[in-house]
Write a protein that holds these residues in place. Structure first.
Motif, mmCIF file in Angstrom:
data_model
loop_
_atom_site.group_PDB
_atom_site.id
_atom_site.type_symbol
_atom_site.label_atom_id
_atom_site.label_comp_id
_atom_site.label_asym_id
_atom_site.label_seq_id
_atom_site.Cartn_x
_atom_site.Cartn_y
_atom_site.Cartn_z
ATOM 1 N N LEU A 205 12.310 -13.058 8.002
ATOM 2 C CA LEU A 205 11.739 -11.918 8.629
ATOM 3 C C LEU A 205 10.830 -11.234 7.301
ATOM 4 C CD1 LEU A 205 13.011 -9.367 10.873
ATOM 5 C CD2 LEU A 205 12.127 -8.519 8.524
ATOM 6 N N TYR A 206 9.566 -10.958 8.003
ATOM 7 C CA TYR A 206 8.614 -10.178 6.804
ATOM 8 C C TYR A 206 7.686 -9.250 7.670
ATOM 9 C CZ TYR A 206 5.931 -9.968 2.675
ATOM 10 O OH TYR A 206 5.517 -9.657 1.468
ATOM 11 N N LEU A 207 7.895 -7.971 7.794
ATOM 12 C CA LEU A 207 7.032 -7.232 8.506
ATOM 13 C C LEU A 207 6.316 -6.343 7.597
ATOM 14 C CD1 LEU A 207 9.844 -6.847 10.866
ATOM 15 C CD2 LEU A 207 7.518 -7.077 12.197
ATOM 16 N N ILE A 208 5.061 -5.693 8.130
ATOM 17 C CA ILE A 208 4.445 -4.560 7.047
ATOM 18 C C ILE A 208 4.131 -3.331 8.010
ATOM 19 C CG2 ILE A 208 2.321 -4.327 5.898
ATOM 20 C CD1 ILE A 208 3.459 -6.570 4.731
ATOM 21 N N ALA A 209 4.610 -2.339 7.316
ATOM 22 C CA ALA A 209 4.140 -1.057 7.850
ATOM 23 C C ALA A 209 2.949 -0.691 7.469
ATOM 24 C CB ALA A 209 5.273 -0.165 7.826
ATOM 25 N N ILE A 210 1.922 -0.391 8.056
ATOM 26 C CA ILE A 210 0.696 0.139 7.692
ATOM 27 C C ILE A 210 0.542 1.619 7.973
ATOM 28 C CG2 ILE A 210 -1.826 -0.124 7.461
ATOM 29 C CD1 ILE A 210 -1.343 -3.065 8.161
ATOM 30 N N THR A 211 0.303 2.776 7.052
ATOM 31 C CA THR A 211 0.002 3.966 7.319
ATOM 32 C C THR A 211 -1.061 4.105 8.136
ATOM 33 O OG1 THR A 211 -0.980 4.639 5.266
ATOM 34 C CG2 THR A 211 1.233 4.746 5.343
ATOM 35 N N HIS A 212 -1.126 5.244 9.220
ATOM 36 C CA HIS A 212 -2.106 5.816 9.853
ATOM 37 C C HIS A 212 -3.186 6.614 8.771
ATOM 38 C CE1 HIS A 212 -2.440 4.317 13.846
ATOM 39 N NE2 HIS A 212 -0.918 4.564 14.143
ATOM 40 N N GLN A 213 -2.499 7.283 8.109
ATOM 41 C CA GLN A 213 -3.135 8.116 7.066
ATOM 42 C C GLN A 213 -3.985 7.269 6.236
ATOM 43 O OE1 GLN A 213 -2.250 11.348 3.690
ATOM 44 N NE2 GLN A 213 -0.427 11.096 5.057
ATOM 45 N N ARG A 214 -5.276 7.390 6.110
ATOM 46 C CA ARG A 214 -6.174 6.799 5.097
ATOM 47 C C ARG A 214 -6.243 7.459 3.684
ATOM 48 N NH1 ARG A 214 -10.497 4.507 9.714
ATOM 49 N NH2 ARG A 214 -9.078 3.979 10.820
ATOM 50 N N GLY A 215 -7.042 6.667 2.917
ATOM 51 C CA GLY A 215 -7.104 7.362 1.331
ATOM 52 C C GLY A 215 -5.841 7.308 0.469
ATOM 53 N N ILE A 216 -4.722 6.846 0.985
ATOM 54 C CA ILE A 216 -3.380 6.662 -0.087
ATOM 55 C C ILE A 216 -3.800 5.098 -0.478
ATOM 56 C CG2 ILE A 216 -1.359 6.735 -0.581
ATOM 57 C CD1 ILE A 216 -0.731 8.206 2.138
ATOM 58 N N ARG A 217 -4.223 4.992 -1.755
ATOM 59 C CA ARG A 217 -4.416 3.582 -2.224
ATOM 60 C C ARG A 217 -3.304 2.942 -2.497
ATOM 61 N NH1 ARG A 217 -9.366 6.248 -4.792
ATOM 62 N NH2 ARG A 217 -7.862 7.405 -5.361
ATOM 63 N N SER A 218 -2.312 3.290 -3.030
ATOM 64 C CA SER A 218 -1.246 2.792 -3.747
ATOM 65 C C SER A 218 -0.279 3.750 -4.140
ATOM 66 C CB SER A 218 -1.686 1.790 -4.936
ATOM 67 O OG SER A 218 -1.842 2.734 -6.097
ATOM 68 N N LEU A 219 1.220 3.151 -4.831
ATOM 69 C CA LEU A 219 1.911 4.067 -5.288
ATOM 70 C C LEU A 219 1.599 5.031 -6.213
ATOM 71 C CD1 LEU A 219 5.287 3.369 -5.564
ATOM 72 C CD2 LEU A 219 4.597 2.012 -7.457
ATOM 73 N N ARG A 220 0.309 4.789 -7.001
ATOM 74 C CA ARG A 220 -0.199 5.765 -7.977
ATOM 75 C C ARG A 220 -0.608 7.037 -7.328
ATOM 76 N NH1 ARG A 220 1.143 5.702 -13.304
ATOM 77 N NH2 ARG A 220 0.663 3.696 -14.344
ATOM 78 N N ASP A 221 -1.061 6.928 -6.026
ATOM 79 C CA ASP A 221 -1.574 8.058 -5.155
ATOM 80 C C ASP A 221 -0.368 8.998 -4.778
ATOM 81 O OD1 ASP A 221 -4.278 7.584 -5.806
ATOM 82 O OD2 ASP A 221 -4.464 6.533 -3.870
#
Lengths: 326, 326
Positions: A205-221
């Protein structure tokens, strides 16, 4: 068919390679009679090992056969339960080490019990050779300052397209693949199967959750202000997977990648026990740890030194090399 | 030492197994003279395959040797580049399939080029057999309080033997395998290859640093006072590997396990790109992260909630279930 000419050509080359072998053997009788036993590889000249895996016991080799490019793939075969008795009685054993109740040996098995699966691509094109070529990885050490001065400018300059992510969020693509959605623009997300998962069994099993909020590039943000978003994904993602795939939270590995493969915040949900590519400690960060770290230190991921692997051909690696950081 | 009796006992059983073999062979002369060539496994009777991996080409078998329980682990060895020429000329090849430019064969290699790494645990206890039995895993959430009230009492009650670790530190066993040593009693350690690594190629490099300091059970016992120890292992371990194996730090994954498989502090050094068992984010903690976390929060690992997988048959999992934590 357009490439019907390819076959006789290949056959001709095989015959040529066999004739070369027969000549070297000073006798050609065998070659014609038992083609299935002909060791065509005795004429193979290795140019380069393209890649290999010590774990999977395979090796991909580029070389020449009858002056033509060829790729040879060798892979040891799994150990079969039904051959064990013969293996134990018919093998030679050499002691390497003994410590208390533990000892290790090298075992020489009868050849017929210990075959190597061999695949030959012949003649091979440039494309075949590239396909099997492994890229080495290097571990990069990125301080908070390095991120600002090296990584961020690189990401911005590349302006990697995340159009395909926007297409998903706007239901312009893959709408029928969405497993769950929380439409909230701040803490919401869509959950859908990763391309690598064929959805035939939950073992991988492998699923991805993608945020609706835009502009958060990565962990660093991420800072503590994103805690409601992260907690919402963690909670509702686990609930949706329990409901749809009957897997409880205790069977899930939930994590982010750093570096991610695209710079729009997303979270990976994979089954515990399935060794998904990229779930290693050098690239994955458990969402539960990320939440805890931000709770106790709001700027944890802005200030911390982070480590991640980059492939030899990654443009970002060149930037780190130029900066003398490798 | 309390269990010094274990050694002669093991030795006696080995001799018994060898005598049984010698008797079956109708001659005992060879047994005494060339113990390193004695095929002790010809007397091994398989009871059950505990687990196997078609991907990794290994198998874990429970059986009997001289009427005692034993575990035998077989794993095919990686394919070495330096043996390819001999492999290509000295093998038998059987054609299975040809389709255009692709063909597959079964290759029978000379036995000395195609050995099987064999590990024998003999005599084996119930615990060894369980250890190698394939089991489902569950992710456990352990708060600092859980550690004190559930995990620590369990570890203490089990009093898992680390005699074999002390044997190494005292040079009573495996002394010739030590790659590097810093003898300092506080920050010192020995570095030696993990059992899983045959040392024939660096692709699957796997070394373990074991601290001379005793009594540090795991990550949970670490505080900022251990920073000199951790930094010393990190620095000197990397230097020793660069010197001996020509691998720079950027090719290494250096980490601790939590839970560890034995409660004497040790650090894993594996090659980046080699997917070593247990290098997943759910069990591994990068030493560089551990050092950073302790630098900014001396009690980080005493207070933090930690996540780790436990197998279905792990006694500790039962404790968490009893406590209603799963």
């Amino acid at each position: 068919m357009a490439d019907s000419a390819a076959k006789p050509d290949t056959e001709e080359l095989y015959q040529k390679a066999k004739r070369a072998k027969a000549d070297n053997d000073n006798g050609g009788g065998e070659a014609g009679e038992e083609p299935e036993c002909e060791n065509i590889l005795s004429e193979f000249k290795t140019s380069k090992v393209l890649s290999d895996s010590a774990r999977e016991k395979n090796i991909f080799i580029h070389g020449k056969l009858a002056d033509q490019d060829a790729v040879v793939i060798l892979e040891k075969t799994p150990i079969r339960e039904d051959t064990l008795a013969e293996l134990f009685t018919g093998s030679k054993l050499k002691l390497e080490m003994r410590n208390d109740i533990y000892s290790t040996y090298r075992l020489q098995a009868p050849p017929q019990l210990n075959e190597i699966k061999t695949t030959v691509v012949f003649p091979a094109t440039e494309k075949h050779i590239k396909k099997y070529q492994r890229q080495e990885s290097f571990l990069v050490e990125e301080t908070g300052v390095d991120y600002q001065s090296i990584t961020l400018p690189y990401i911005q300059k590349q302006s990697f397209s995340v159009q395909w992510v926007h297409n998903i969020l706007e239901k312009k693509a893959e709408a029928d693949r969405i497993v769950f959605e929380d439409p909230d623009p701040t803490v919401g997300f869509v959950l859908l199967p990763d391309f690598k998962w064929d959805q035939k069994q939950v073992d991988d099993l492998y699923l991805i959750a993608i945020t609706h909020q835009r502009g958060i590039r990565s962990l660093r943000d991420l800072t503590s202000e994103h805690l409601p978003l992260l907690q919402n994904i963690f909670q509702k993602g686990k609930e949706a997977i329990l409901q749809r795939h009957k897997l409880p939270a205790s069977k899930l590995r939930v994590y982010l990648h750093y570096q991610p493969s695209y710079y729009h915040l997303h979270v990976h949900f994979t089954k515990l026990g399935y060794e998904a590519p990229g779930c290693g400690v050098e690239r994955a960060h458990l969402l539960a740890d990320v939440i805890q770290n931000l709770q106790s230190h709001p700027e944890y991921y802005k200030t911390r030194t982070l480590y991640f692997p980059l492939r030899a051909d990654d443009g970002l690696l060149s930037k780190y090399k130029e900066a003398g950081r490798l």
